[in-house]
Enzyme design. Structure first.
Site, mmCIF file in Angstrom:
data_model
loop_
_atom_site.group_PDB
_atom_site.id
_atom_site.type_symbol
_atom_site.label_atom_id
_atom_site.label_comp_id
_atom_site.label_asym_id
_atom_site.label_seq_id
_atom_site.Cartn_x
_atom_site.Cartn_y
_atom_site.Cartn_z
ATOM 1 N N HIS A 123 7.551 45.288 -16.726
ATOM 2 C CA HIS A 123 8.382 46.305 -15.078
ATOM 3 C C HIS A 123 9.742 45.963 -14.865
ATOM 4 O O HIS A 123 10.629 45.989 -14.400
ATOM 5 C CB HIS A 123 7.613 46.210 -14.235
ATOM 6 C CG HIS A 123 6.822 45.089 -13.464
ATOM 7 N ND1 HIS A 123 5.376 44.330 -14.326
ATOM 8 C CD2 HIS A 123 7.035 45.051 -12.783
ATOM 9 C CE1 HIS A 123 5.329 43.769 -13.301
ATOM 10 N NE2 HIS A 123 6.601 44.256 -12.090
ATOM 11 N N LYS B 155 15.108 41.675 -14.126
ATOM 12 C CA LYS B 155 15.127 40.338 -13.070
ATOM 13 C C LYS B 155 16.866 39.594 -14.042
ATOM 14 O O LYS B 155 17.534 38.998 -13.138
ATOM 15 C CB LYS B 155 14.838 40.265 -12.721
ATOM 16 C CG LYS B 155 14.094 41.328 -11.219
ATOM 17 C CD LYS B 155 12.297 40.993 -10.702
ATOM 18 C CE LYS B 155 12.025 41.874 -9.801
ATOM 19 N NZ LYS B 155 10.573 41.056 -8.482
ATOM 20 N N HIS C 113 17.860 45.977 -11.411
ATOM 21 C CA HIS C 113 17.121 45.579 -12.766
ATOM 22 C C HIS C 113 16.299 46.900 -12.985
ATOM 23 O O HIS C 113 16.147 46.336 -14.448
ATOM 24 C CB HIS C 113 16.298 44.636 -11.731
ATOM 25 C CG HIS C 113 14.701 44.661 -10.476
ATOM 26 N ND1 HIS C 113 14.798 46.152 -10.193
ATOM 27 C CD2 HIS C 113 13.972 45.421 -11.409
ATOM 28 C CE1 HIS C 113 13.790 46.216 -9.535
ATOM 29 N NE2 HIS C 113 13.235 45.708 -10.970
ATOM 30 N N HIS D 192 8.931 52.502 -12.843
ATOM 31 C CA HIS D 192 7.752 51.890 -11.806
ATOM 32 C C HIS D 192 8.800 51.492 -10.302
ATOM 33 O O HIS D 192 7.719 51.327 -9.587
ATOM 34 C CB HIS D 192 7.504 50.812 -12.572
ATOM 35 C CG HIS D 192 8.594 49.617 -12.129
ATOM 36 N ND1 HIS D 192 9.553 49.014 -12.717
ATOM 37 C CD2 HIS D 192 8.603 48.626 -11.007
ATOM 38 C CE1 HIS D 192 10.372 47.733 -12.374
ATOM 39 N NE2 HIS D 192 9.688 47.165 -11.435
ATOM 40 N N HIS D 193 10.236 52.472 -10.087
ATOM 41 C CA HIS D 193 10.675 52.376 -8.088
ATOM 42 C C HIS D 193 10.647 53.582 -7.979
ATOM 43 O O HIS D 193 11.284 53.544 -7.326
ATOM 44 C CB HIS D 193 11.846 51.592 -8.878
ATOM 45 C CG HIS D 193 11.197 50.326 -8.274
ATOM 46 N ND1 HIS D 193 10.257 49.315 -7.029
ATOM 47 C CD2 HIS D 193 11.503 48.920 -9.007
ATOM 48 C CE1 HIS D 193 10.286 48.134 -7.455
ATOM 49 N NE2 HIS D 193 11.147 47.824 -9.070
ATOM 50 N N ASP E 44 2.100 47.033 -9.124
ATOM 51 C CA ASP E 44 2.537 45.978 -9.298
ATOM 52 C C ASP E 44 2.837 45.882 -7.578
ATOM 53 O O ASP E 44 2.372 44.598 -7.061
ATOM 54 C CB ASP E 44 4.366 46.411 -9.296
ATOM 55 C CG ASP E 44 5.296 45.060 -9.016
ATOM 56 O OD1 ASP E 44 4.840 44.287 -9.133
ATOM 57 O OD2 ASP E 44 6.331 45.968 -8.848
#
Length: 491
Positions: free
Chosen positions: A351, A355, A380, A406-407, A435
């Protein structure tokens, strides 16, 4: 042992029936005698052929209740009954009613005889030729059907991706192929045994179902155990009169045995089909482990890659393992398909792969980010989706979807696209909860680990805002299991 060959006499003259039975009374072909059926009209013959589709030879008169009754019956047999196997010998006492050349050319018959020429030797010769042709046609058809069954069964075996499912599929397809009177056992060889060989029963059917996971050497009668040991020691299939044992070895030299019996009688054709099936099963068994090895290698690369991204941000590689396991757990709690849940386990660890494109000064900054730094940090998600999206592999495609989503917050306040509610892929919703739950409970460069109750309170506070309500509910329902996972895979 097969019964006698069936011969149908269709003639309106009783004397013809009597003479035929008398002449052929002691006739034998391939160690089988004859069973006679009598019809005195085409209508009677039609009914008998319907009741006895295994009639081998039809001795047919042309003129019965009508001058063309026999010829009409031939068309009925070949077209309506679709019986291409029965050998039809046309016998006529009035050749002018059905000229030989015309009849042979027009009708699907196998021989044409005038009654006057059918002496005892000629009748026996005719019967030999007809039965030999019938036997060979039936054998060809049986082989064709058997081969189709082997191909169909083998295809189902090759579709299996789990050792237990593979074992059960082998037993199921063997039943479909030739039938199992009592049942069968699929055993894995226990290499840890220090003395005599031991075989763990991995799958069962029929009378052996209660023996699942038992030690075959102690649970089964001595003759069966000896048969299995013989196949294991000789590294080959073993066929005996009332049972057989199949031996398989994969590329890792892992061995297994399949026992089928007892009181089991195989025909020569059954032996051929089983041996062909065994060859395909051996290939499938080897491919199963090769596939497992390939998957393991791919997953190892996934974890190494994901771990590299996490350790670069001074987080532990164990975090990605835990996120994958938590994502799988939440997927199952939500009722997602098994394959989707398994894929989540392997895709969710990636995920934060994006980064790797974030500068160290921003990634590992101990204080709060400036507005520009925060904007850079948020890239990222899109960067990870771009990197992973270049792959055609389904798991990496799923990982790209997770990296991108996922954000995204349930209320639309997240990034990079500001998606909200159901517009956020379920994979992203699940991974976000997994997460955040794991990150809050572990030390980071910018914070100390939170206690469990504080994490629980935060998840409830953000339910319906940051997090999808259904996913949070599943996490709370499996709270103890989630906490236990952290202990199982500590930093």
């Amino acid at each position: 042992m097969p019964g006698p060959w069936k011969v149908l006499i269709a003639d309106d003259e009783p004397e013809v029936h009597e003479v035929t039975r008398l002449v052929l009374g002691n006739f034998r072909f391939a160690e089988r005698g004859l069973e006679f059926l009598s019809a005195y009209s085409a209508a009677e013959a039609r009914n008998l052929l319907q009741q006895h589709p295994d009639v081998a030879v039809l001795l047919l008169d042309v003129v019965m209740e009508s001058e063309q009754a026999g010829l009409a019956l031939v068309r009925h047999v070949r077209e309506q009954l679709a019986n291409a196997f029965v050998r039809i010998v046309l016998r006529t006492g009035q050749a002018g009613q059905a000229p030989e050349q015309e009849v042979i050319a027009t009708y699907d018959i196998n021989d044409y005889k005038e009654k006057t020429e059918l002496t005892a030797p000629r009748l026996a010769t005719t019967m030999f030729a007809a039965l030999r042709a019938y036997r060979d046609m039936r054998a060809i058809e049986a082989h064709r059907i058997g081969l189709e069954n082997v191909i169909r069964s083998s295809a189902r075996i090759f579709a299996q991706r789990d050792t237990r499912e593979f074992a059960n599929a082998v037993l199921e397809q063997l039943t479909a192929l030739v039938g199992l009177e009592r049942g069968a056992l699929y055993c894995m060889v226990d290499r840890s045994a220090t003395e005599q060989e031991k075989f763990r029963i991995a799958a069962t059917s029929g009378d052996y179902r209660s023996l699942q996971d038992d030690d075959a050497t102690s649970a089964l009668p001595a003759p069966i155990v000896e048969a299995m040991r013989g196949a294991y020691r000789n590294k080959s299939h073993r066929f005996d009169r009332n049972h057989y044992v199949l031996h398989f070895t994969d590329s890792h030299q892992t061995e297994s045995l399949l026992f089928v019996g007892e009181a089991w009688n195989l025909s020569p054709l059954d032996f051929q089909l089983i041996e062909l099936f065994c060859t395909n099963v051996s290939i499938a068994f080897d491919n199963l482990h090769l596939n497992d090895e390939l998957l393991s290698s791919q997953l190892e690369m996934v974890y190494l890659l994901a771990g590299a991204a996490e350790t670069r941000s001074q987080e532990t590689a164990r975090h990605v393992h835990r996120v994958g396991r938590l994502a799988e757990m939440l997927g199952r709690a939500l009722g997602l398909p098994d394959k989707t849940c398994a894929d989540l386990r392997y895709a969710a660890p990636l995920h934060d792969i994006g980064k790797i494109g974030i500068p160290d000064t921003i990634l590992n900054k101990r204080g709060p980010h400036t507005e520009d730094e925060a904007a850079t940090m948020r890239t990222h998600a899109a960067l990870g989706a771009q990197l992973l999206g270049q792959s055609r592999q389904p798991i990496l495609q799923l990982a790209a979807e997770i990296a991108a989503s996922h954000h995204e917050d349930w209320d639309g306040g997240g990034y990079p696209k500001g998606l909200a509610g159901e517009a956020i892929p379920i994979s992203g919703r699940i991974t976000m909860v997994a997460d955040v739950f794991d990150a809050l409970g572990n030390k980071r460069c910018y914070k100390e680990p939170w206690p469990a109750e504080r994490i629980r309170a935060f998840m409830l506070e953000q339910r319906g805002r940051k997090f999808a309500p259904a996913v949070v509910d599943c996490l709370l329902e499996h709270w103890d299991q989630a906490l236990a996972l952290r202990l199982e895979l500590p930093d």
